[in-house]
Design a protein around this motif. Sequence first.
Motif, PDB file in Angstrom:
ATOM      1  N   ASP A 142       0.866  -1.184   0.000  1.00  0.00           N
ATOM      2  CA  ASP A 142       0.000   0.000   0.000  1.00  0.00           C
ATOM      3  C   ASP A 142       0.898   1.228   0.000  1.00  0.00           C
ATOM      4  OD1 ASP A 142      -2.092  -1.732   0.239  1.00  0.00           O
ATOM      5  OD2 ASP A 142      -2.465  -1.344   2.365  1.00  0.00           O
ATOM      6  N   GLY A 143       0.548   2.234  -0.779  1.00  0.00           N
ATOM      7  CA  GLY A 143       1.377   3.435  -0.798  1.00  0.00           C
ATOM      8  C   GLY A 143       0.868   4.465  -1.768  1.00  0.00           C
ATOM      9  N   ARG A 144       1.704   5.469  -1.994  1.00  0.00           N
ATOM     10  CA  ARG A 144       1.366   6.554  -2.916  1.00  0.00           C
ATOM     11  C   ARG A 144       2.393   6.591  -4.033  1.00  0.00           C
ATOM     12  NH1 ARG A 144      -0.603  12.509  -1.142  1.00  0.00           N
ATOM     13  NH2 ARG A 144      -2.266  11.140  -0.421  1.00  0.00           N
ATOM     14  N   THR A 145       1.905   6.720  -5.255  1.00  0.00           N
ATOM     15  CA  THR A 145       2.798   6.787  -6.404  1.00  0.00           C
ATOM     16  C   THR A 145       3.443   8.166  -6.493  1.00  0.00           C
ATOM     17  OG1 THR A 145       0.992   7.462  -7.862  1.00  0.00           O
ATOM     18  CG2 THR A 145       1.430   5.109  -7.680  1.00  0.00           C
ATOM     19  N   GLY A 146       4.659   8.183  -7.058  1.00  0.00           N
ATOM     20  CA  GLY A 146       5.338   9.444  -7.297  1.00  0.00           C
ATOM     21  C   GLY A 146       5.179   9.866  -8.748  1.00  0.00           C
ATOM     22  N   LEU A 147       6.186  10.526  -9.272  1.00  0.00           N
ATOM     23  CA  LEU A 147       6.144  10.953 -10.669  1.00  0.00           C
ATOM     24  C   LEU A 147       6.308   9.754 -11.595  1.00  0.00           C
ATOM     25  CD1 LEU A 147       8.403  14.142 -10.455  1.00  0.00           C
ATOM     26  CD2 LEU A 147       5.901  14.015 -10.360  1.00  0.00           C
ATOM     27  N   ARG A 148       5.554   9.741 -12.703  1.00  0.00           N
ATOM     28  CA  ARG A 148       5.681   8.674 -13.700  1.00  0.00           C
ATOM     29  C   ARG A 148       6.992   8.865 -14.448  1.00  0.00           C
ATOM     30  NH1 ARG A 148       1.730   9.988 -16.418  1.00  0.00           N
ATOM     31  NH2 ARG A 148       2.754  10.869 -18.235  1.00  0.00           N
ATOM     32  N   LEU A 149       7.801   7.808 -14.512  1.00  0.00           N
ATOM     33  CA  LEU A 149       9.125   7.900 -15.119  1.00  0.00           C
ATOM     34  C   LEU A 149       9.188   7.273 -16.506  1.00  0.00           C
ATOM     35  CD1 LEU A 149      11.186   7.023 -11.917  1.00  0.00           C
ATOM     36  CD2 LEU A 149      10.561   9.288 -12.797  1.00  0.00           C
ATOM     37  N   VAL A 150       8.177   6.466 -16.877  1.00  0.00           N
ATOM     38  CA  VAL A 150       8.128   5.830 -18.200  1.00  0.00           C
ATOM     39  C   VAL A 150       6.702   5.953 -18.720  1.00  0.00           C
ATOM     40  CG1 VAL A 150       8.449   3.714 -19.528  1.00  0.00           C
ATOM     41  CG2 VAL A 150       9.959   4.202 -17.607  1.00  0.00           C
ATOM     42  N   ASP A 151       6.558   6.278 -20.005  1.00  0.00           N
ATOM     43  CA  ASP A 151       5.235   6.462 -20.609  1.00  0.00           C
ATOM     44  C   ASP A 151       4.806   5.218 -21.371  1.00  0.00           C
ATOM     45  OD1 ASP A 151       5.088   9.091 -19.666  1.00  0.00           O
ATOM     46  OD2 ASP A 151       6.198   9.839 -21.406  1.00  0.00           O
ATOM     47  N   GLU A 152       3.503   5.148 -21.661  1.00  0.00           N
ATOM     48  CA  GLU A 152       2.971   4.069 -22.497  1.00  0.00           C
ATOM     49  C   GLU A 152       3.653   4.066 -23.858  1.00  0.00           C
ATOM     50  OE1 GLU A 152      -1.220   4.371 -22.842  1.00  0.00           O
ATOM     51  OE2 GLU A 152      -1.634   4.020 -20.716  1.00  0.00           O
ATOM     52  N   GLY A 153       3.855   2.873 -24.409  1.00  0.00           N
ATOM     53  CA  GLY A 153       4.474   2.738 -25.723  1.00  0.00           C
ATOM     54  C   GLY A 153       5.968   2.522 -25.680  1.00  0.00           C
ATOM     55  N   ASN A 154       6.589   2.801 -24.548  1.00  0.00           N
ATOM     56  CA  ASN A 154       8.030   2.583 -24.426  1.00  0.00           C
ATOM     57  C   ASN A 154       8.328   1.107 -24.201  1.00  0.00           C
ATOM     58  OD1 ASN A 154       9.741   5.228 -24.256  1.00  0.00           O
ATOM     59  ND2 ASN A 154       7.824   5.675 -23.178  1.00  0.00           N
ATOM     60  N   VAL A 155       9.491   0.694 -24.690  1.00  0.00           N
ATOM     61  CA  VAL A 155       9.958  -0.674 -24.472  1.00  0.00           C
ATOM     62  C   VAL A 155      10.793  -0.702 -23.201  1.00  0.00           C
ATOM     63  CG1 VAL A 155      11.377  -2.564 -25.379  1.00  0.00           C
ATOM     64  CG2 VAL A 155       9.940  -1.223 -26.929  1.00  0.00           C
ATOM     65  N   VAL A 156      10.449  -1.600 -22.310  1.00  0.00           N
ATOM     66  CA  VAL A 156      11.206  -1.767 -21.076  1.00  0.00           C
ATOM     67  C   VAL A 156      11.852  -3.144 -21.087  1.00  0.00           C
ATOM     68  CG1 VAL A 156       9.812  -0.184 -19.705  1.00  0.00           C
ATOM     69  CG2 VAL A 156       9.117  -2.569 -19.896  1.00  0.00           C
ATOM     70  N   ARG A 157      12.919  -3.271 -20.332  1.00  0.00           N
ATOM     71  CA  ARG A 157      13.643  -4.542 -20.256  1.00  0.00           C
ATOM     72  C   ARG A 157      13.845  -4.921 -18.800  1.00  0.00           C
ATOM     73  NH1 ARG A 157      15.065  -5.637 -25.300  1.00  0.00           N
ATOM     74  NH2 ARG A 157      15.308  -3.916 -26.777  1.00  0.00           N
ATOM     75  N   GLY A 158      13.853  -6.223 -18.569  1.00  0.00           N
ATOM     76  CA  GLY A 158      14.024  -6.702 -17.217  1.00  0.00           C
ATOM     77  C   GLY A 158      15.341  -6.305 -16.591  1.00  0.00           C
ATOM     78  N   ALA A 159      16.348  -6.067 -17.448  1.00  0.00           N
ATOM     79  CA  ALA A 159      17.670  -5.713 -16.937  1.00  0.00           C
ATOM     80  C   ALA A 159      17.830  -4.215 -16.721  1.00  0.00           C
ATOM     81  CB  ALA A 159      18.751  -6.209 -17.897  1.00  0.00           C
ATOM     82  N   ASP A 160      16.813  -3.419 -17.128  1.00  0.00           N
ATOM     83  CA  ASP A 160      16.921  -1.966 -16.982  1.00  0.00           C
ATOM     84  C   ASP A 160      16.862  -1.563 -15.510  1.00  0.00           C
ATOM     85  OD1 ASP A 160      17.088  -1.703 -19.668  1.00  0.00           O
ATOM     86  OD2 ASP A 160      15.024  -1.032 -19.978  1.00  0.00           O
ATOM     87  N   ALA A 161      17.631  -0.521 -15.170  1.00  0.00           N
ATOM     88  CA  ALA A 161      17.600   0.004 -13.799  1.00  0.00           C
ATOM     89  C   ALA A 161      16.536   1.091 -13.643  1.00  0.00           C
ATOM     90  CB  ALA A 161      18.971   0.563 -13.428  1.00  0.00           C
ATOM     91  N   THR A 162      16.037   1.611 -14.761  1.00  0.00           N
ATOM     92  CA  THR A 162      15.055   2.694 -14.704  1.00  0.00           C
ATOM     93  C   THR A 162      13.725   2.192 -14.176  1.00  0.00           C
ATOM     94  OG1 THR A 162      16.109   3.786 -16.583  1.00  0.00           O
ATOM     95  CG2 THR A 162      13.881   4.469 -16.030  1.00  0.00           C
ATOM     96  N   ALA A 163      13.190   2.893 -13.205  1.00  0.00           N
ATOM     97  CA  ALA A 163      11.897   2.512 -12.631  1.00  0.00           C
ATOM     98  C   ALA A 163      10.762   3.134 -13.428  1.00  0.00           C
ATOM     99  CB  ALA A 163      11.820   2.967 -11.177  1.00  0.00           C
ATOM    100  N   ILE A 164       9.618   2.485 -13.397  1.00  0.00           N
ATOM    101  CA  ILE A 164       8.411   3.050 -13.999  1.00  0.00           C
ATOM    102  C   ILE A 164       7.840   4.119 -13.068  1.00  0.00           C
ATOM    103  CG2 ILE A 164       6.064   2.523 -14.760  1.00  0.00           C
ATOM    104  CD1 ILE A 164       7.081  -0.285 -15.467  1.00  0.00           C
TER     105      ILE A 164
END
Length: 353
Positions: A142-164
């Motif tokens: 349970d918690g509160r979301t912060g700023l969105r760091l990735v938008d719809e349509g972007n390709v993400v990878r399991g090895a990426d360090a960037t958070a959504i």
Amino acid sequence: MTIGTAEKKDVPLYLTGPGTVTPNASVRITSRVDGTIQQIAFTEGQDVRKGQLLALIDPRPYQAVLDAAKAKLQQDQAGLANAQLILTRYATLQKNGFSTEENLDTQKSLVAQYQAGITGDEAAISAAETNLSYTRIEAPIDGRTGLRLVDEGNVVRGADATAIVVLTQLKPITIIAPMPEASRPALTAALARGTVVADAVSKADGSVIAAGKLTVIDNAIDPASGTLKVRALFDNGDLALWPGQFLDLRVTLDVARGATTVPSSAIQRGEGGLFVYRVGSDNRVTAQSVTAGTIGGGVAVITSGLAPGDRVATSGQFRLAPGVSAVDSPAAAGSQQPAAPSGAGKTTGTGEG
């Protein structure tokens, strides 16, 4: 000049340290599989519940892998059933002398191969189902979301360090503060007695922002600063505390029962130590040596030198001198403040802890 009276009262004994509001839990929401983000299912600053959908990654490639694994399992199960049927026939023929031992052993080996293949198929299905489940990114707390760091349509990878997004728990929330290492025995004893009250105190005006309880004392002292970190937990239902906020953490170690107290403004410091101007029955003042315990919050605990009911000057002391009337003190008498009487006592605590 103002006159106050020494009173007998219960006085809490505090220990105060500079604290930082710290989330009780904070999670960087990242993808565990590769793919295109089909949906962002939260808004920035939204309160979410554990298990709530935050983002959806295109599941079709992972669904296809799962379907193929299930088909392979069905194929091997059919092959196993046929191999077991043939094995039964070979066993009957071999018993009656119409088949060789070699044919029977070969068929047994084929049955074992199909059985092993089915075990592998089941493992492949489990892995495919797990990867498919990872395409649904859900809130782990349970918690509160912060700023969105990735938008719809972007390709993400399991090895990426960037958070959504970063998900932060605000209710409850904690404050971490360093305390002097010498306070460890008192803190430990207070926790051993039961619940230890802790207050979040504003640095701006000293007001209490929130009330909570001490939960843990760190298991090591920082040798560089000689401090020991403590953590206090707050319900924070009104969100008065915010991560990163800097304030004071005030811990109530004990309560001095029936202590003799005077307003802290009555305490004077001279060459011989601490003293007060005591007002006699004839309204004339004398410099009285005192020994003080804790001084803070506008109250000083007097351990010796005064008794409940004694009157003391609490303001305008610069106009006073021994023998001067507290009611009609001449202004000329305050040109210089006299030194405290010889042998005045020393304080045993000059802060709120």
